[in-house]
Design an enzyme around this catalytic site. Structure first.
Site, PDB file in Angstrom:
ATOM      1  N   SER A 142       0.974  -1.293  -0.039  1.00 47.35           N
ATOM      2  CA  SER A 142       0.235   0.217   0.207  1.00 47.35           C
ATOM      3  C   SER A 142       0.844   1.479   0.283  1.00 47.35           C
ATOM      4  O   SER A 142       2.073   1.460   0.269  1.00 47.35           O
ATOM      5  CB  SER A 142      -1.052   0.129   1.439  1.00 47.35           C
ATOM      6  OG  SER A 142      -1.615   0.807   1.525  1.00 47.35           O
ATOM      7  N   TYR A 155      -3.685  -0.568  10.153  1.00 50.13           N
ATOM      8  CA  TYR A 155      -3.228  -0.990   8.779  1.00 50.13           C
ATOM      9  C   TYR A 155      -1.394  -0.725   7.791  1.00 50.13           C
ATOM     10  O   TYR A 155      -1.289  -1.566   6.717  1.00 50.13           O
ATOM     11  CB  TYR A 155      -4.788  -0.510   7.365  1.00 50.13           C
ATOM     12  CG  TYR A 155      -4.224  -0.343   6.284  1.00 50.13           C
ATOM     13  CD1 TYR A 155      -5.014  -1.918   5.633  1.00 50.13           C
ATOM     14  CD2 TYR A 155      -3.294   0.267   5.748  1.00 50.13           C
ATOM     15  CE1 TYR A 155      -5.317  -1.885   4.196  1.00 50.13           C
ATOM     16  CE2 TYR A 155      -3.767   0.329   4.361  1.00 50.13           C
ATOM     17  CZ  TYR A 155      -4.910  -1.174   3.868  1.00 50.13           C
ATOM     18  OH  TYR A 155      -4.462  -1.470   1.763  1.00 50.13           O
TER      19      TYR A 155
END
Length: 260
Positions: A142, A155
């Site tokens: 990400s 996350y």
């Protein structure tokens, strides 16, 4: 003869929607055999109807469960004659909120899917990858793996771990003729992206809204490349440089945009 009938094959987690689904479609168009795995059986069934049962296999899979992953890889290997050209560890979840206001159980769910799921998949698939020349282990990291980002702290941590794991294994797995790479997407139009975020997406810049098919294109390009990190869009690479050059400045810039 196996169901794949000699075709190259890709194993995709999180395949029922978003980036995984678009990757399944693209590789199907390229003539590959697709293994589609997800916790969403209805989405998988719809994908199989689209691709054709002769061109793919589907199976429900909770990537955080190693025994389920082992079974999924066994099913895939039986369908491909023991071949796996690409493992695409794509499944992931995100929850937003301040660290101290998020339950520990929810934080563990993020780690178990986003990181443990990648470990489970890599361990389970490694024998097939070893038996397939020029195989690729491709992971979804990400843009939040370039710098720890507020409101998605756990996350972000999970995606930093995936990025670091990919970097290390890209060297280790050379012993087996297996390449490793990852995608670092920014704001992608998927079911994980809230309507609020879509509405706020800028028209330009590294956090502009990108269609999920662009990630699929990167998976395809990666199979034909030695490149390690794939930023989507490419100008997100500047975040990595900024984080290395002046992490305090980038930290303070990110901190000015804290909204739940």
């Amino acid at each position: 003869m196996s169901q794949a009938a000699g075709r190259q094959s890709i194993f995709i987690t999180g395949a029922a929607s978003g980036m995984g689904r678009e990757t399944a479609r693209l590789f199907h168009e390229k003539g590959w055999f697709v293994g589609a795995f997800d916790v969403n059986p209805a989405g998988l069934a719809a994908l199989q109807a689209e691709l054709g049962a002769v061109n793919c296999i589907i199976q429900t899979l909770d990537v955080s469960d190693k025994s389920q992953f082992d079974a999924a890889v066994a099913t895939f290997g039986a369908a491909t004659g023991g071949r796996m050209d690409i493992l695409f560890n794509n499944a992931g979840i995100i929850m937003r909120g301040f660290f101290d206001e998020m339950s520990f159980e929810d934080q563990l769910k993020i780690i178990n899917v986003n990181l443990i799921g990648v470990l489970n998949g890599t361990h389970a698939a490694l024998p097939l990858l070893k038996d397939t020349p020029n195989a690729l282990c491709f992971n979804t990291s990400s843009s939040s793996a370039t710098m720890g980002m507020p409101l998605i702290a756990v996350y972000s941590a999970s995606k930093h771990a995936v990025k670091g794991l990919t970097e290390a294994l890209s060297n280790e797995f050379r012993r087996f003729d297996i390449r490793c790479a990852d995608a670092l997407p920014g704001l992608i139009r998927t079911g994980m992206t809230s309507d609020e975020f879509l509405a706020k997406a800028p028209d330009q810049g590294p956090f502009r809204l990108i269609e999920a098919v662009e990630v699929a294109k990167v998976v395809w390009a990666s199979y034909h490349s030695e490149q390690l990190h794939w930023y989507i869009p490419e100008d997100l690479a500047g975040l990595d440089k900024a984080a290395g050059d002046n992490p305090e400045l980038l930290r303070d810039k990110l901190g000015r945009h804290m909204e739940v």
